[in-house]
Enzyme design. Structure first.
Site, mmCIF file in Angstrom:
data_model
loop_
_atom_site.group_PDB
_atom_site.id
_atom_site.type_symbol
_atom_site.label_atom_id
_atom_site.label_comp_id
_atom_site.label_asym_id
_atom_site.label_seq_id
_atom_site.Cartn_x
_atom_site.Cartn_y
_atom_site.Cartn_z
ATOM 1 N N CYS A 86 -21.446 8.882 -35.760
ATOM 2 C CA CYS A 86 -22.471 9.892 -35.995
ATOM 3 C C CYS A 86 -21.938 10.959 -36.956
ATOM 4 O O CYS A 86 -21.760 10.675 -38.135
ATOM 5 C CB CYS A 86 -22.963 10.478 -34.668
ATOM 6 S SG CYS A 86 -24.579 11.271 -34.770
ATOM 7 N N HIS A 195 -23.923 5.555 -31.072
ATOM 8 C CA HIS A 195 -22.802 6.039 -30.256
ATOM 9 C C HIS A 195 -22.310 4.971 -29.278
ATOM 10 O O HIS A 195 -22.810 4.900 -28.147
ATOM 11 C CB HIS A 195 -23.230 7.266 -29.453
ATOM 12 C CG HIS A 195 -23.400 8.513 -30.240
ATOM 13 N ND1 HIS A 195 -22.392 9.449 -30.369
ATOM 14 C CD2 HIS A 195 -24.460 9.000 -30.931
ATOM 15 C CE1 HIS A 195 -22.827 10.465 -31.108
ATOM 16 N NE2 HIS A 195 -24.074 10.216 -31.462
ATOM 17 N N GLU A 197 -19.629 4.967 -27.577
ATOM 18 C CA GLU A 197 -18.973 5.602 -26.430
ATOM 19 C C GLU A 197 -19.966 5.994 -25.341
ATOM 20 O O GLU A 197 -19.580 6.293 -24.205
ATOM 21 C CB GLU A 197 -18.163 6.827 -26.889
ATOM 22 C CG GLU A 197 -18.958 8.094 -27.149
ATOM 23 C CD GLU A 197 -19.684 8.123 -28.481
ATOM 24 O OE1 GLU A 197 -20.230 9.196 -28.829
ATOM 25 O OE2 GLU A 197 -19.722 7.080 -29.185
#
Length: 227
Positions: A86, A195, A197
């Site tokens: 990002c 994302h 994660e």
């Protein structure tokens, strides 16, 4: 394998990345303040999401001048793995480590959703655990994720198989050619707007992101002990 997570003023996904490495890989990972100029003791770098320096001027435009970015460039040139997620993707583009730029979403709204993306290249250090063409579900959360490059650069990205992820289904931000993530020519630097994660456990809505981090570790075990 030791991971560094540089933290800029305004980063807000740094500890998400740290917990992902700890929970998925169980490998050493450390936050690194943006004024640190030496990353030589680390094997991989994760530039996290957020709003570095408040996204003033342009997103990532000020972070590129932080001392840590010189060290990130050194790591990339040494063949170490570098991923920008990002805002981290935006910083990589502003720093010249990846081509192109990220602009405002074409609908001028912040988009937050779980987005299906297609794995276009599973031959990178970040995608070895995926199948080519596999559609995975990874969250997005951005207002400036509209990837742009000129026609010559796009042709080069295609020719070198540098387009790693494309949005599957709808294009959430207007990115050229539905691009969600690209790598450098060497393949060791990846930038992506989604994302991973935030997709490491089923309770998050998807655990598809964990395989990206597992791919990095497997690649390092097989290729990078001497780096």
């Amino acid at each position: 394998m030791r991971f560094a997570v540089p933290i800029f003023p305004g980063s807000n996904c740094d500890y998400d990345c740290i917990h992902a490495i700890e929970d998925v890989l169980g490998e050493p990972v450390a936050p690194v303040w943006h004024q640190e100029a030496d990353l030589s003791s680390f094997d991989a770098v994760i530039l996290p999401g957020g709003f570095s320096y408040g996204d003033y001027l342009r997103c990532g435009a000020i972070a590129r001048f932080s001392p840590v970015m010189a060290a990130v460039k050194e790591a990339a040139e040494a063949g170490k793995l570098v991923i920008g997620i990002c805002n981290g993707f935006q910083v990589l583009c502003e720093s010249g480590l990846l081509p192109g730029a990220l602009m405002r979403n074409d609908h001028l709204k912040f988009r937050c959703d779980i987005q299906p993306i297609r794995v276009e290249n599973n031959q990178t250090p970040f995608t070895g655990e995926y199948e080519s063409g596999q559609v995975i579900n990874i969250p997005i959360a951005h207002g400036e994720g509209n990837y742009y490059c000129d026609e010559a650069t796009l042709a080069e990205l295609k020719a070198n198989n540098q387009i790693v992820f494309r949005y599957a289904g709808d294009n959430p931000n207007g990115s050229v050619d539905n691009i969600a993530g690209i790598c450098n020519k060497a393949g060791n630097v990846l930038g992506m707007m989604p994302h991973p994660e935030r997709a490491i456990f089923d309770w998050m809505g998807s655990d598809d992101g964990k395989h990206l981090f597992k791919s990095m570790l497997q690649y390092w075990k097989e290729n990078c002990h001497a780096v």
